[in-house]
Design a protein around this motif. Structure first.
Motif, PDB file in Angstrom:
ATOM      1  N   LEU A   9     -26.156-128.645  -6.609  1.00 34.88           N
ATOM      2  CA  LEU A   9     -26.167-130.036  -6.174  1.00 34.88           C
ATOM      3  C   LEU A   9     -26.107-130.103  -4.654  1.00 34.88           C
ATOM      4  CD1 LEU A   9     -23.693-131.960  -8.475  1.00 34.88           C
ATOM      5  CD2 LEU A   9     -25.975-132.708  -7.880  1.00 34.88           C
ATOM      6  N   TYR A  41     -26.945-137.658  -4.831  1.00 35.06           N
ATOM      7  CA  TYR A  41     -27.048-136.208  -4.831  1.00 35.06           C
ATOM      8  C   TYR A  41     -28.297-135.816  -5.602  1.00 35.06           C
ATOM      9  CZ  TYR A  41     -22.385-135.497  -2.919  1.00 35.06           C
ATOM     10  OH  TYR A  41     -21.293-135.475  -2.093  1.00 35.06           O
ATOM     11  N   GLU A  68     -17.913-146.178  -1.573  1.00 33.66           N
ATOM     12  CA  GLU A  68     -18.470-145.176  -0.669  1.00 33.66           C
ATOM     13  C   GLU A  68     -19.482-144.396  -1.512  1.00 33.66           C
ATOM     14  OE1 GLU A  68     -15.408-143.096   1.443  1.00 33.66           O
ATOM     15  OE2 GLU A  68     -16.809-141.604   2.245  1.00 33.66           O
ATOM     16  N   TYR A 112     -28.355-137.765  -8.982  1.00 29.47           N
ATOM     17  CA  TYR A 112     -27.067-138.342  -9.372  1.00 29.47           C
ATOM     18  C   TYR A 112     -26.589-139.307  -8.309  1.00 29.47           C
ATOM     19  CZ  TYR A 112     -26.656-134.482 -12.722  1.00 29.47           C
ATOM     20  OH  TYR A 112     -26.869-133.595 -13.737  1.00 29.47           O
ATOM     21  N   LEU A 121     -14.596-138.228  -6.576  1.00 28.53           N
ATOM     22  CA  LEU A 121     -16.036-138.421  -6.542  1.00 28.53           C
ATOM     23  C   LEU A 121     -16.507-138.535  -7.982  1.00 28.53           C
ATOM     24  CD1 LEU A 121     -18.439-138.540  -4.591  1.00 28.53           C
ATOM     25  CD2 LEU A 121     -18.674-136.078  -4.860  1.00 28.53           C
ATOM     26  N   THR A 122     -16.920-139.736  -8.348  1.00 27.33           N
ATOM     27  CA  THR A 122     -17.334-140.008  -9.723  1.00 27.33           C
ATOM     28  C   THR A 122     -18.845-140.134  -9.789  1.00 27.33           C
ATOM     29  OG1 THR A 122     -15.253-141.133 -10.213  1.00 27.33           O
ATOM     30  CG2 THR A 122     -17.119-141.624 -11.647  1.00 27.33           C
ATOM     31  N   PHE A 123     -19.430-139.431 -10.742  1.00 26.59           N
ATOM     32  CA  PHE A 123     -20.885-139.387 -10.850  1.00 26.59           C
ATOM     33  C   PHE A 123     -21.406-140.279 -11.967  1.00 26.59           C
ATOM     34  CE2 PHE A 123     -22.213-135.997  -8.026  1.00 26.59           C
ATOM     35  CZ  PHE A 123     -21.017-135.363  -7.760  1.00 26.59           C
ATOM     36  N   GLY A 124     -22.615-140.740 -11.769  1.00 29.98           N
ATOM     37  CA  GLY A 124     -23.346-141.349 -12.857  1.00 29.98           C
ATOM     38  C   GLY A 124     -23.892-140.258 -13.760  1.00 29.98           C
ATOM     39  N   ARG A 168     -26.201-140.931   2.009  1.00 25.72           N
ATOM     40  CA  ARG A 168     -24.978-141.704   1.774  1.00 25.72           C
ATOM     41  C   ARG A 168     -25.171-143.084   2.379  1.00 25.72           C
ATOM     42  NH1 ARG A 168     -21.548-137.764   5.604  1.00 25.72           N
ATOM     43  NH2 ARG A 168     -23.466-136.590   5.565  1.00 25.72           N
ATOM     44  N   PHE A 190     -23.056-142.347  -2.695  1.00 28.15           N
ATOM     45  CA  PHE A 190     -23.887-141.212  -2.343  1.00 28.15           C
ATOM     46  C   PHE A 190     -24.984-141.034  -3.392  1.00 28.15           C
ATOM     47  CE2 PHE A 190     -20.892-139.313   0.706  1.00 28.15           C
ATOM     48  CZ  PHE A 190     -19.707-139.912   0.338  1.00 28.15           C
ATOM     49  N   PHE A 240     -17.264-142.413  -4.135  1.00 28.20           N
ATOM     50  CA  PHE A 240     -16.000-141.781  -3.762  1.00 28.20           C
ATOM     51  C   PHE A 240     -14.958-142.876  -3.636  1.00 28.20           C
ATOM     52  CE2 PHE A 240     -13.785-138.066  -2.512  1.00 28.20           C
ATOM     53  CZ  PHE A 240     -12.789-138.478  -1.664  1.00 28.20           C
ATOM     54  N   LEU A 283     -26.283-133.005  -1.235  1.00 35.04           N
ATOM     55  CA  LEU A 283     -26.287-134.398  -0.819  1.00 35.04           C
ATOM     56  C   LEU A 283     -27.678-134.813  -0.363  1.00 35.04           C
ATOM     57  CD1 LEU A 283     -24.594-136.940  -0.158  1.00 35.04           C
ATOM     58  CD2 LEU A 283     -24.332-136.003   2.139  1.00 35.04           C
TER      59      LEU A 283
END
Lengths: 115, 107
Positions: free
Chosen positions: B44, B36, B32, B86, B95-98, B49, B34, B90, B46
């Motif tokens: 931050l 940002y 999932e 970013y 929610l894991t970010f690069g 998505r 996104f 999810f 959105l």
């Protein structure tokens, strides 16, 4: 979109003291909130997931006794940095997940400086 | 475990030129994804998505499951696009970010 309010925006504290940061979802109920730490020019590092009414889930390497998280209601989560040291100085960001809208909203962040 | 990779820390593009911000993910479940954006001195927010397949501010991103990618594209860059971007996934209720890409548009 929904609003997440984080307070304070910045705080300076003495080494050894504790600091509490609040994160509020203003117009929606957030069963889950996330706490991130951001070092200068780096990405957001997830510290913990805060679940309303239960214990927070900490990421590997994050000291739960150092970073106390409380999520007492559906609109408020708090992060307390206990016995702060200069290396705790950072930018802390909270995020609240609004499942109804299918996205996460972010607070404006808190810059913590420990002197 | 999940991982989001943004290989470019910095990207400079001339105004009017096409933009592509790369994002690759690693996740055993159904992603999932996104994008940002963080403009200077703002929080931050959105951008888009993958579920909604929308175009925001001229940006689009297509999920390519074969390449496990979710690159962000815009055909003609504008100066106001300068920001930190970013990519995030999810999964597992997180929610894991690069690591983010700082995009600078050169006038």
């Amino acid at each position: 979109g929904a609003v997440v309010s984080q307070h304070p925006s910045w705080v300076i504290c003495k080494s050894g003291t504790s600091v509490k940061i609040e994160c509020r979802s203003l117009d929606f109920q957030a069963t889950t909130m996330f706490w991130y730490r951001q070092f200068p020019k780096q990405s957001l590092m997830l510290m913990a997931t805060s679940n309303e009414g239960s214990k927070a889930t900490y990421e590997q390497g994050v000291e739960k006794d150092k970073f106390l998280i409380n999520h007492a209601s559906l609109t408020l989560s708090t992060l307390t940095v206990t016995s702060a040291h200069p290396e705790d100085s950072s930018f802390y960001i909270c995020s609240a997940a609004d499942r109804a809208q299918g996205e996460a909203f972010f607070g404006q962040g808190t810059r913590l400086t420990v002197v | 475990a999940q991982r989001v990779t943004q290989p470019e820390k910095l990207l400079s593009v001339f105004k009017g030129a096409p933009v592509e911000l790369k994002c690759n993910y690693s996740y055993s479940g159904s992603p999932e994804l996104f994008w940002y954006v963080q403009y200077s001195r703002q929080r931050l927010q959105l951008l888009l998505r993958h579920i909604s397949r929308e175009s925001i501010k001229g940006f689009t991103a297509d999920l390519n499951k074969g390449e496990t990618s979710f690159h962000l594209k815009k055909p003609f860059a504008q100066e106001e696009d300068s920001a930190m971007y970013y990519c995030a996934n999810f999964g597992n209720e997180k929610l894991t970010f690069g690591t983010g890409t700082r995009l600078t548009i050169i006038p």
